[in-house]
Motif scaffolding. Structure first.
Motif, PDB file in Angstrom:
ATOM      1  N   VAL A   1       0.898  -1.178   0.093  1.00 54.03           N
ATOM      2  CA  VAL A   1       0.025   0.091  -0.323  1.00 54.03           C
ATOM      3  C   VAL A   1       0.968   1.218   0.075  1.00 54.03           C
ATOM      4  N   LEU A   2       0.248   2.308  -0.238  1.00 57.08           N
ATOM      5  CA  LEU A   2       1.215   3.511  -0.481  1.00 57.08           C
ATOM      6  C   LEU A   2       1.146   4.042   1.344  1.00 57.08           C
ATOM      7  N   ALA A   3       2.332   4.528   1.616  1.00 60.49           N
ATOM      8  CA  ALA A   3       2.317   5.053   3.010  1.00 60.49           C
ATOM      9  C   ALA A   3       1.659   6.430   3.019  1.00 60.49           C
ATOM     10  N   GLU A   4       1.293   6.769   4.310  1.00 60.00           N
ATOM     11  CA  GLU A   4       0.113   8.006   4.485  1.00 60.00           C
ATOM     12  C   GLU A   4       1.157   9.046   4.234  1.00 60.00           C
ATOM     13  N   ASP A   5       2.492   9.263   4.123  1.00 57.68           N
ATOM     14  CA  ASP A   5       3.086  10.613   3.821  1.00 57.68           C
ATOM     15  C   ASP A   5       3.356  10.450   2.180  1.00 57.68           C
ATOM     16  N   GLU A   6       3.012   9.492   1.471  1.00 51.40           N
ATOM     17  CA  GLU A   6       3.150   9.439   0.050  1.00 51.40           C
ATOM     18  C   GLU A   6       1.808   9.737  -0.589  1.00 51.40           C
ATOM     19  N   MET A   7       0.671   9.926   0.235  1.00 50.25           N
ATOM     20  CA  MET A   7      -0.601  10.190  -0.269  1.00 50.25           C
ATOM     21  C   MET A   7      -0.991  11.566  -0.406  1.00 50.25           C
ATOM     22  N   ASP A   8      -1.641  12.191  -1.179  1.00 45.31           N
ATOM     23  CA  ASP A   8      -2.411  13.576  -1.306  1.00 45.31           C
ATOM     24  C   ASP A   8      -2.982  13.388  -0.147  1.00 45.31           C
TER      25      ASP A   8
END
Length: 228
Positions: free
Chosen positions: A143-150
């Motif tokens: 999954v995407l890490a939270e700091d990689e998410m818009d």
């Protein structure tokens, strides 16, 4: 009388689409005046549509949960795929009802359409959500890490978690909703005939999508082809 009204409205939707639904036609079928319907449905036609949608959602959820339960708890892939197959079969054979729940907002539903949509979003989340939660706990997927998410996307995933009770981190929630987006698109294209007549049998494309989604989650080893 409430059950008779909902039954009459459901019959109209099933055989003529929600566009043919009017208070006058419902009243004619249950042998009352249109004004009399307001004694049971103060919101008029939009409330009737909403109640019919509730009935349809309840039936559909039971079908989907039964399909999921047909596989062992540890087979996460098939507990996701089997209700998806059931949804596809139901959509193909219940196009007017599918259109009411998942299609273009109807005039008859009026302001009730937003509440109706929110209701089935929560109910469907209750079908697939717990399976995703268990799969994430026992076989976590990329999954995407939270700091990689818009930040906007991250906030919406957190809001969705709070609203539905599906306890997944934002990145895993994105995977779940991305799966739903893909399968809904595939089913809608088939139900509304957008590939016809080029593809007369779309099950192979559907199954390919199922395998691709499971591959992305690292669950491809659990995939089982449909029984004939």
């Amino acid at each position: 009388m409430s059950a008779d009204v909902r039954s009459a409205a459901r019959h109209i939707i099933t055989h003529g689409g929600v566009e043919g639904l009017t208070l006058a036609e419902i009243a004619r079928r249950v042998e009352v005046t249109p004004a009399a319907l307001y004694h049971h449905f103060e919101g008029g036609l939009p409330e009737i549509v909403y109640r019919v949608a509730e009935d349809i959602i309840e039936e559909l959820v039971q079908i989907l949960q039964s399909a999921a339960a047909s596989h062992p708890a540890e087979n996460f892939a098939m507990r996701m795929i089997e209700p998806t197959r059931a949804l596809r079969r139901w959509a193909i054979t219940h196009q007017p009802e599918f259109n009411l729940l998942f299609g273009t907002p109807s005039t008859a539903a009026g302001n009730a359409h937003r509440d109706m949509t929110s209701a089935w979003v929560r109910r469907l989340a209750a079908v697939w959500g717990p399976i995703f939660v268990q799969a994430w706990a026992e076989r976590p997927f990329p999954v995407l890490a939270e700091d990689e998410m818009d930040p906007r996307l991250r906030q919406q995933m957190q809001d969705y978690r709070q609203d539905t009770g599906v306890n997944l981190p934002p990145g895993a929630m994105v995977v779940m909703l991305s799966c739903w987006r893909s399968l809904y698109g595939q089913i809608a294209l088939e139900v509304f005939g957008h590939f016809a007549p080029l593809f007369t049998d779309q099950e192979p494309m559907f199954e390919l999508l199922m395998r691709e989604l499971m591959h992305g989650m690292g669950l491809e080893d659990q995939y089982q082809p449909p029984t004939r």
